[in-house]
Design a protein around this motif. Structure first.
Motif, short mmCIF file in Angstrom:
data_model
loop_
_atom_site.label_atom_id
_atom_site.label_comp_id
_atom_site.label_asym_id
_atom_site.label_seq_id
_atom_site.Cartn_x
_atom_site.Cartn_y
_atom_site.Cartn_z
N PHE A 214 0.83 -1.20 0.00
CA PHE A 214 0.00 0.00 0.00
C PHE A 214 0.87 1.25 0.00
O PHE A 214 0.65 2.19 -0.77
CB PHE A 214 -0.93 0.00 1.21
CG PHE A 214 -1.81 1.21 1.28
CD1 PHE A 214 -2.95 1.31 0.51
CD2 PHE A 214 -1.48 2.27 2.12
CE1 PHE A 214 -3.76 2.44 0.56
CE2 PHE A 214 -2.29 3.41 2.18
CZ PHE A 214 -3.42 3.48 1.39
N PHE A 215 1.90 1.27 0.86
CA PHE A 215 2.79 2.43 0.94
C PHE A 215 3.72 2.51 -0.27
O PHE A 215 4.00 3.60 -0.77
CB PHE A 215 3.61 2.36 2.23
CG PHE A 215 2.77 2.47 3.48
CD1 PHE A 215 2.36 3.71 3.95
CD2 PHE A 215 2.38 1.33 4.16
CE1 PHE A 215 1.58 3.81 5.09
CE2 PHE A 215 1.60 1.43 5.31
CZ PHE A 215 1.20 2.67 5.77
N ALA B 273 -4.00 -3.89 -2.09
CA ALA B 273 -3.28 -3.89 -0.82
C ALA B 273 -4.17 -3.53 0.35
O ALA B 273 -4.12 -4.15 1.42
CB ALA B 273 -2.10 -2.93 -0.91
N LEU B 274 -5.01 -2.52 0.16
CA LEU B 274 -5.87 -2.06 1.25
C LEU B 274 -6.87 -3.14 1.67
O LEU B 274 -6.98 -3.48 2.86
CB LEU B 274 -6.62 -0.80 0.82
CG LEU B 274 -7.59 -0.20 1.85
CD1 LEU B 274 -6.85 0.19 3.12
CD2 LEU B 274 -8.31 1.01 1.27
N SER B 275 -7.60 -3.68 0.71
CA SER B 275 -8.60 -4.68 1.02
C SER B 275 -7.97 -5.96 1.56
O SER B 275 -8.44 -6.55 2.53
CB SER B 275 -9.43 -4.98 -0.23
OG SER B 275 -10.44 -5.92 0.04
N GLY B 276 -6.87 -6.39 0.92
CA GLY B 276 -6.19 -7.61 1.35
C GLY B 276 -5.61 -7.47 2.75
O GLY B 276 -5.68 -8.40 3.56
N LEU C 58 4.41 -5.54 12.33
CA LEU C 58 4.66 -4.10 12.25
C LEU C 58 6.13 -3.72 12.05
O LEU C 58 6.42 -2.79 11.29
CB LEU C 58 4.10 -3.42 13.50
CG LEU C 58 2.58 -3.51 13.67
CD1 LEU C 58 2.13 -2.76 14.93
CD2 LEU C 58 1.86 -2.94 12.45
N PRO C 59 7.11 -4.36 12.70
CA PRO C 59 8.51 -3.98 12.45
C PRO C 59 8.92 -4.16 10.99
O PRO C 59 9.61 -3.30 10.42
CB PRO C 59 9.30 -4.93 13.37
CG PRO C 59 8.36 -5.23 14.48
CD PRO C 59 7.02 -5.33 13.82
N ALA C 60 8.48 -5.24 10.38
CA ALA C 60 8.79 -5.47 8.97
C ALA C 60 8.07 -4.44 8.10
O ALA C 60 8.66 -3.89 7.15
CB ALA C 60 8.38 -6.88 8.55
N LEU C 61 6.82 -4.13 8.42
CA LEU C 61 6.08 -3.14 7.67
C LEU C 61 6.77 -1.78 7.72
O LEU C 61 6.91 -1.11 6.69
CB LEU C 61 4.66 -3.02 8.24
CG LEU C 61 3.81 -1.85 7.73
CD1 LEU C 61 3.63 -1.92 6.22
CD2 LEU C 61 2.47 -1.81 8.44
N ALA C 62 7.23 -1.39 8.91
CA ALA C 62 7.87 -0.08 9.06
C ALA C 62 9.15 0.02 8.23
O ALA C 62 9.37 1.01 7.52
CB ALA C 62 8.17 0.18 10.54
N GLY C 63 9.99 -1.00 8.30
CA GLY C 63 11.25 -0.97 7.57
C GLY C 63 11.06 -0.97 6.06
O GLY C 63 11.71 -0.20 5.34
N ILE C 64 10.15 -1.82 5.60
CA ILE C 64 9.91 -1.93 4.15
C ILE C 64 9.27 -0.65 3.62
O ILE C 64 9.69 -0.10 2.60
CB ILE C 64 9.01 -3.15 3.85
CG1 ILE C 64 9.73 -4.43 4.23
CG2 ILE C 64 8.63 -3.17 2.37
CD1 ILE C 64 8.84 -5.66 4.21
N ALA C 65 8.25 -0.16 4.31
CA ALA C 65 7.54 1.04 3.85
C ALA C 65 8.45 2.26 3.83
O ALA C 65 8.39 3.09 2.91
CB ALA C 65 6.33 1.30 4.73
N MET D 69 9.09 3.69 -0.29
CA MET D 69 8.43 4.89 -0.76
C MET D 69 9.40 5.82 -1.50
O MET D 69 9.00 6.62 -2.33
CB MET D 69 7.75 5.62 0.40
CG MET D 69 6.58 4.85 1.01
SD MET D 69 5.70 5.75 2.30
CE MET D 69 4.86 7.00 1.35
N PHE D 70 10.69 5.70 -1.17
CA PHE D 70 11.69 6.50 -1.87
C PHE D 70 12.14 5.82 -3.17
O PHE D 70 12.23 6.45 -4.22
CB PHE D 70 12.90 6.74 -0.97
CG PHE D 70 12.61 7.61 0.22
CD1 PHE D 70 12.51 8.99 0.09
CD2 PHE D 70 12.41 7.05 1.47
CE1 PHE D 70 12.24 9.80 1.19
CE2 PHE D 70 12.14 7.85 2.57
CZ PHE D 70 12.04 9.22 2.43
N SER D 71 12.43 4.53 -3.08
CA SER D 71 12.97 3.82 -4.24
C SER D 71 11.94 3.59 -5.33
O SER D 71 12.30 3.41 -6.50
CB SER D 71 13.58 2.48 -3.81
OG SER D 71 12.62 1.66 -3.16
#
Length: 261
Positions: free
Chosen positions: A60-61, A188-191, A215-222, A226-228
């Motif tokens: 999503f991000f 992504a949102l619905s899933g 959440l830790p994995a989500l934070a690092g990946i997002a 978002m930059f790359s």
């Protein structure tokens, strides 16, 4: 700390793939998370589902910046996105429910076979007869249901199905990639919401999880993706369409082999 550094690197790679191929990065995120969660000792009963749910939330991000970059190039077919999303929202929610009934090991094998088939299709540029005709609103909605359903099961943004589908119907590969990236948002949102609800209060969940979203994995990946993603989208518009198709096929092949090995 090492795990979080891995998630940062993973976010950079997935964002690049998302912008370049319009796939949301899930085909990269899921196998790496499965490997990481295995090393962390997370239960084999849920680690694949946790990887898929976390992948969808990260997509999503990732998709936001990828879509913005493609939109600036005027490549997103927003009318198609609207009609495809009508089916995607229902299909991806259903896919989350379906995935909960599939054992983790079997889910990995299914993802591997799916990736190899998509790789062969894209490499050979194979499509049924009737290319470029009949892309009606009802067809787009039905296609959205199917693509959303499959994408939520595998934790992907839908590009590995959406890009071939749109290419088959005669849409330019660069516009197909851009439109696919935009469709990754509703998938992504619905899933994600489905995997959060389905995994809610599961006994084997690690701490810092909301259902099947870690959440830790989500934070690092997002954070990094978002930059790359913007760089990947810019690169997609500079590459030759044939080269872009071949690179996409190679990526799917490597992922398929990884899951079946």
């Amino acid at each position: 700390m090492m795990d979080f550094l891995l998630y940062l690197v993973l976010g950079s790679c997935s964002g690049l793939m998302a912008g370049l191929f319009g796939i949301g990065g899930g085909l990269i995120i899921v196998p790496v998370l499965v490997f990481s969660f295995t090393l962390q000792g997370i239960s084999t009963e849920i680690l694949t589902h946790l990887a898929v749910g976390t992948s969808l939330s990260a997509i999503f991000f990732t998709s936001i910046n990828s879509v913005m970059a493609h939109h600036k190039k005027g490549a997103v077919e927003w009318r198609m996105v609207i009609w495809l999303s009508a089916g995607i929202l229902f299909g991806s929610a259903l896919g989350g429910v379906t995935a909960s009934y599939i054992p983790g090991a079997n889910l990995q094998q299914i993802i591997g076979v799916f990736s190899l088939l998509m790789s062969l299709q894209m490499a050979a540029n194979w499509h049924p007869k009737g290319q470029g005709s009949g892309l009606t609103k009802p067809l787009m909605s039905v296609a959205g249901v199917v693509i959303g359903w499959v994408s939520a099961i595998f934790g992907i943004g839908g590009g590995s199905l959406m890009v071939p589908f749109l290419s088959w119907k005669g849409i330019d590969i660069k516009k197909a990639v851009a439109t696919s990236a935009a469709c990754g948002l509703p998938i992504a949102l619905s899933g994600t919401l489905s995997f959060m609800v389905i995994g809610w209060n599961h006994l084997d969940l690690p701490s810092n999880s909301i259902g099947f979203v870690y959440l830790p994995a989500l934070a690092g990946i997002a954070l990094m993706s978002m930059f790359s993603a913007r760089f990947g989208a810019q690169l997609a518009h500079r590459l030759n369409p044939i080269m872009l198709r071949r690179l996409f096929a190679l990526l799917l092949f490597v992922v398929g082999v990884n899951f079946l090995a």
